[in-house]
Every structure is written in C-alpha cells, then in structure tokens.
Design an enzyme around this catalytic site. Structure first.
Site, short mmCIF file in Angstrom:
data_model
loop_
_atom_site.label_atom_id
_atom_site.label_comp_id
_atom_site.label_asym_id
_atom_site.label_seq_id
_atom_site.Cartn_x
_atom_site.Cartn_y
_atom_site.Cartn_z
CE LYS A 43 23.03 22.25 19.55
NZ LYS A 43 21.73 22.10 19.70
NE ARG A 122 24.09 15.47 19.02
CZ ARG A 122 23.71 16.62 17.90
NH1 ARG A 122 24.53 17.12 17.45
NH2 ARG A 122 22.27 16.97 17.92
NE ARG A 161 15.15 22.91 13.15
CZ ARG A 161 16.05 22.39 14.02
NH1 ARG A 161 16.94 23.10 14.63
NH2 ARG A 161 16.00 21.28 14.31
NE ARG A 194 17.14 19.52 11.54
CZ ARG A 194 18.07 19.90 12.48
NH1 ARG A 194 18.75 21.01 12.34
NH2 ARG A 194 18.30 18.75 13.19
NE ARG A 205 16.77 16.23 17.02
CZ ARG A 205 16.21 17.33 16.35
NH1 ARG A 205 14.92 17.32 16.02
NH2 ARG A 205 16.99 18.55 16.40
P1 AP5 Z 1 17.92 26.35 16.00
O1 AP5 Z 1 18.89 27.40 16.09
O2 AP5 Z 1 17.76 25.74 14.71
O3 AP5 Z 1 18.42 25.18 17.25
P2 AP5 Z 1 19.59 24.08 17.48
O4 AP5 Z 1 19.93 24.26 18.70
O5 AP5 Z 1 20.77 24.39 16.23
O6 AP5 Z 1 18.86 22.83 17.10
P3 AP5 Z 1 19.20 21.67 16.12
O7 AP5 Z 1 17.78 20.70 15.97
O8 AP5 Z 1 19.83 21.95 15.03
O9 AP5 Z 1 20.27 20.75 17.02
P4 AP5 Z 1 20.57 19.41 17.10
O10 AP5 Z 1 21.76 19.55 17.96
O11 AP5 Z 1 19.38 18.41 17.31
O12 AP5 Z 1 20.70 18.96 15.52
P5 AP5 Z 1 22.04 18.87 14.73
O13 AP5 Z 1 21.69 19.24 13.47
O14 AP5 Z 1 23.29 19.08 15.38
O15 AP5 Z 1 16.46 26.79 16.64
C1 AP5 Z 1 15.59 26.23 16.76
C2 AP5 Z 1 14.38 26.84 16.31
O16 AP5 Z 1 14.17 27.73 17.36
C3 AP5 Z 1 14.44 27.62 15.01
O17 AP5 Z 1 13.27 27.71 14.24
C4 AP5 Z 1 14.87 28.93 15.26
O18 AP5 Z 1 14.61 29.99 14.53
C5 AP5 Z 1 13.89 29.26 16.50
N1 AP5 Z 1 14.85 29.89 17.73
C6 AP5 Z 1 16.11 29.98 17.73
N2 AP5 Z 1 16.42 30.93 18.95
C7 AP5 Z 1 15.28 31.55 19.41
C8 AP5 Z 1 14.73 32.34 20.30
N3 AP5 Z 1 15.58 32.86 21.05
N4 AP5 Z 1 13.49 32.65 20.45
C9 AP5 Z 1 12.46 31.90 19.60
N5 AP5 Z 1 12.76 31.01 18.60
C10 AP5 Z 1 14.08 30.96 18.53
O19 AP5 Z 1 22.08 17.20 14.64
C11 AP5 Z 1 20.98 16.43 13.97
C12 AP5 Z 1 21.12 15.00 14.04
O20 AP5 Z 1 22.49 14.75 13.41
C13 AP5 Z 1 21.38 14.44 15.65
O21 AP5 Z 1 20.21 13.93 16.06
C14 AP5 Z 1 22.27 13.04 15.05
O22 AP5 Z 1 21.54 12.12 14.47
C15 AP5 Z 1 23.06 13.70 14.05
N6 AP5 Z 1 24.44 14.27 14.63
C16 AP5 Z 1 24.86 15.58 14.19
N7 AP5 Z 1 26.00 15.69 14.84
C17 AP5 Z 1 26.35 14.32 15.64
C18 AP5 Z 1 27.31 14.04 16.56
N8 AP5 Z 1 28.50 14.83 16.82
N9 AP5 Z 1 27.38 12.81 17.02
C19 AP5 Z 1 26.28 11.97 16.79
N10 AP5 Z 1 25.35 12.36 15.81
C20 AP5 Z 1 25.24 13.61 15.34
#
Ligand code: AP5
Length: 268
Positions: A43, A122, A161, A194, A205
């Site tokens: 994402k 979420r 990542r 991270r 997660r």
């Molecule tokens: P990346 O683009 O970083 O993936 P992502 O889907 O953004 O993954 P995240 O881990 O950031 O999502 P998340 O939802 O867990 O984290 P968030 O920060 O929102 O890609 C991943 C890897 O793959 C990278 O290395 C990239 O280069 C590679 N890649 C990408 N596309 C590729 C492809 N096509 N082919 C090969 N490789 C590829 O949330 C973190 C934490 O915050 C949560 O766990 C929670 O505790 C809290 N939080 C955040 N928002 C909320 C909410 N709304 N409610 C409650 N808690 C929340």
C-alpha cells in the site's frame, strides 16, 4: 520528483499546529482514495507512486505514529505512548486514539490535490466514523482500492523492507533496492528496518488484518466504491493497473452523472 517538490505532509505527520510548506497542486479531479490490503501488500509503495503521478497527498496513519515515536517535536501524549506499544506488538491502536488523531487532521481531507488514505480506516468503526465525518463536510471518496496477495509473499516483502526516516520512501533489499545500500535515493537519508517487521509482530499483524480489516472489503463493495487490484508483479505494473482501473471508474462515473442530468431534464 525531487525531494523539494514532494509535498512535505507536516500538517499530517505532526498535527494541525504545523503547516505544510507547499500545498499540493490544485488538481482538476482530485482523487480521494482509501488503500486497503494486508500489512506488506504494498500500500505504501503504491501510495508513493500515486502521489508522484497524481499529486494526491499520502496520508498514512502508521507514519503519524512512527513520526511521534521518533521526533521530540511530535505528539508525546500518554495516549500516543500507549499507541506505540500496540504498534510494536503488531496490534491495532484503539479506535478512540486513532479517531482523535484523524479529527485533529481532518483539514488534510480537504487537500486541493486530493488524498490517499493508507492504513486508515482499519476497523468497521473507523470506516463508519470516516463516512460520517466526510458526509458532514460535503466530501465523498472517489474509490477504495483493495490489494490482494498470498500471505507467503507478504511475509517475504516485509522481511526485506527498508524505509527512509525522512521522506518515508519504501525500498526492498532485493525487489526495490536503493542505488546505495542503506541510503535513500531521494534525500540521502539513512534507511531503517521497522520494529514491527519482526516475525512475531508480522504474525499478529496478519491475524489482526483478517479479523478486523478484511471485513471492510464488503463494507466498501456495498457502497459501490471498491476497486480490486492483484498485488502480484512489479510495483510499476501494479501501479499502472491501479491507475487504469481508477481512470475507467472515473469515466464511468462522469458518464453516469451526464445520464442522470439528461434524465432529470427529460422528466421536467
Ligand atoms: P509496503 O508498500 O511498505 O507495504 P504496506 O502495505 O504499506 O505495508 P505496511 O507494513 O506499511 O502496512 P501496515 O498496514 O501494516 O502498516 P502501517 O504503517 O499502516 O511494501 C512492503 C515491502 O514490499 C517493501 O519493502 C516494498 O519495497 C516491497 N514491495 C512493495 N510492492 C512490491 C512488489 N510489487 N513486488 C515486490 N516487492 C514489493 O501500520 C503500522 C501499525 O500502526 C499497525 O500495525 C497498527 O499498530 C498501527 N496503526 C496504523 N494505522 C492504524 C489504524 N487506522 N488503526 C489502528 N492501528 C493503526
């Protein structure tokens, strides 16, 4: 795009007391998007590509929490400290804390370039609150993009990542490596891994996603907003697929509105 031209998102990352240096360009059709999908599906990568092409601002809730954890000038309230604990364990931050943070930043939903919500909503409660807030402010989502990928590939993506501490650009050690290992191509900032990319946090997660977030796919399908995209292949291919599906949705929406106007005139 050079780092200087990239929207700095400080009002989003640090809260409304901070003002963005340079507002996003005024777009003729600003996209108002939500990106859905399991952790690691890509994402953030897609939001970054969409931001560079459409100028819509990348609003990631995870980035707000990480900014608060790493910068003394960001929110350090007890609620935020507790949120960082949930995050480290891979659990969701409570809806009340997340919602407080979103309400404080609701001006970002009016960004003239549009916005891409990444990581929010979420839970069904968050989705319903967002809908109420947007309805009350005369705003409507353009689409909700849902990315799908098998869990085994997700785990591989998260393990490799690396993230830029300054611009939040996302790399992968093999799939999307920076030109110079451990350093960001755009701002030459240091890359880091991270804390929640440890195997035990990844497991929590993914389970949390299935339980709390996957039901949103049905919620947005029922609202006629869902655009489904397979997250297999290179980031650029997935991006082009996303854009093509969004554009064809826009064309259909414009045609639908034109027809509705014609029908209104006929019935007069
Ligand atoms: P990346 O683009 O970083 O993936 P992502 O889907 O953004 O993954 P995240 O881990 O950031 O999502 P998340 O939802 O867990 O984290 P968030 O920060 O929102 O890609 C991943 C890897 O793959 C990278 O290395 C990239 O280069 C590679 N890649 C990408 N596309 C590729 C492809 N096509 N082919 C090969 N490789 C590829 O949330 C973190 C934490 O915050 C949560 O766990 C929670 O505790 C809290 N939080 C955040 N928002 C909320 C909410 N709304 N409610 C409650 N808690 C929340």
């Amino acid at each position: 795009m050079s780092p200087q031209n990239k929207p700095d998102r400080v009002a989003w990352l640090q809260g409304p007391a901070a003002r963005c240096d340079e507002p996003s360009d005024v777009a003729q059709f600003p996209w108002k998007l939500v990106l859905l999908g399991a952790p690691g599906v890509g994402k953030g990568t897609q939001a970054d590509l969409l931001n560079r092409r459409t100028r819509a601002c990348h609003l990631s809730t995870g980035d707000v929490f990480r900014a608060a954890g790493s910068r003394p000038d960001c929110d350090q309230s007890p609620a935020m400290q507790a949120a960082l604990g949930y995050m480290r364990r891979g659990e969701l931050v409570p809806d009340s804390t997340v919602w407080e943070m979103i309400q404080e930043r609701s001006e970002c939903l009016h960004c003239t370039g549009g916005f891409i919500l990444d990581g929010f909503p979420r839970t069904l409660g968050q989705a319903e609150s967002l809908k109420q807030l947007m309805d009350s402010q005369g705003l409507a989502l353009s689409a909700v993009v849902s990315y799908e990928l098998p869990a085994s590939e997700i785990v591989e993506r998260l393990g490799g990542r690396r993230t830029c501490g300054k611009y939040k650009a996302v790399y992968h050690v093999t799939e999307r490596p920076p030109k110079r290992a451990d350093w960001c191509d755009r701002c030459e900032g240091r890359l880091f891994q991270r804390e929640d990319d440890r195997p035990e946090a990844i497991k929590v997660r993914l389970e949390t996603y299935e339980r709390s977030t996957a039901p949103l796919i049905e919620f947005y399908k029922n609202l006629g907003l869902l655009v489904e995209v397979a997250a297999k292949g290179s980031p650029d291919d997935i991006f082009e697929d996303t854009l093509a599906k969004l554009e064809s949705r826009r064309v259909r929406e414009v045609a639908r509105k034109v027809w509705a106007t014609v029908e209104d005139h006929r019935s007069l």
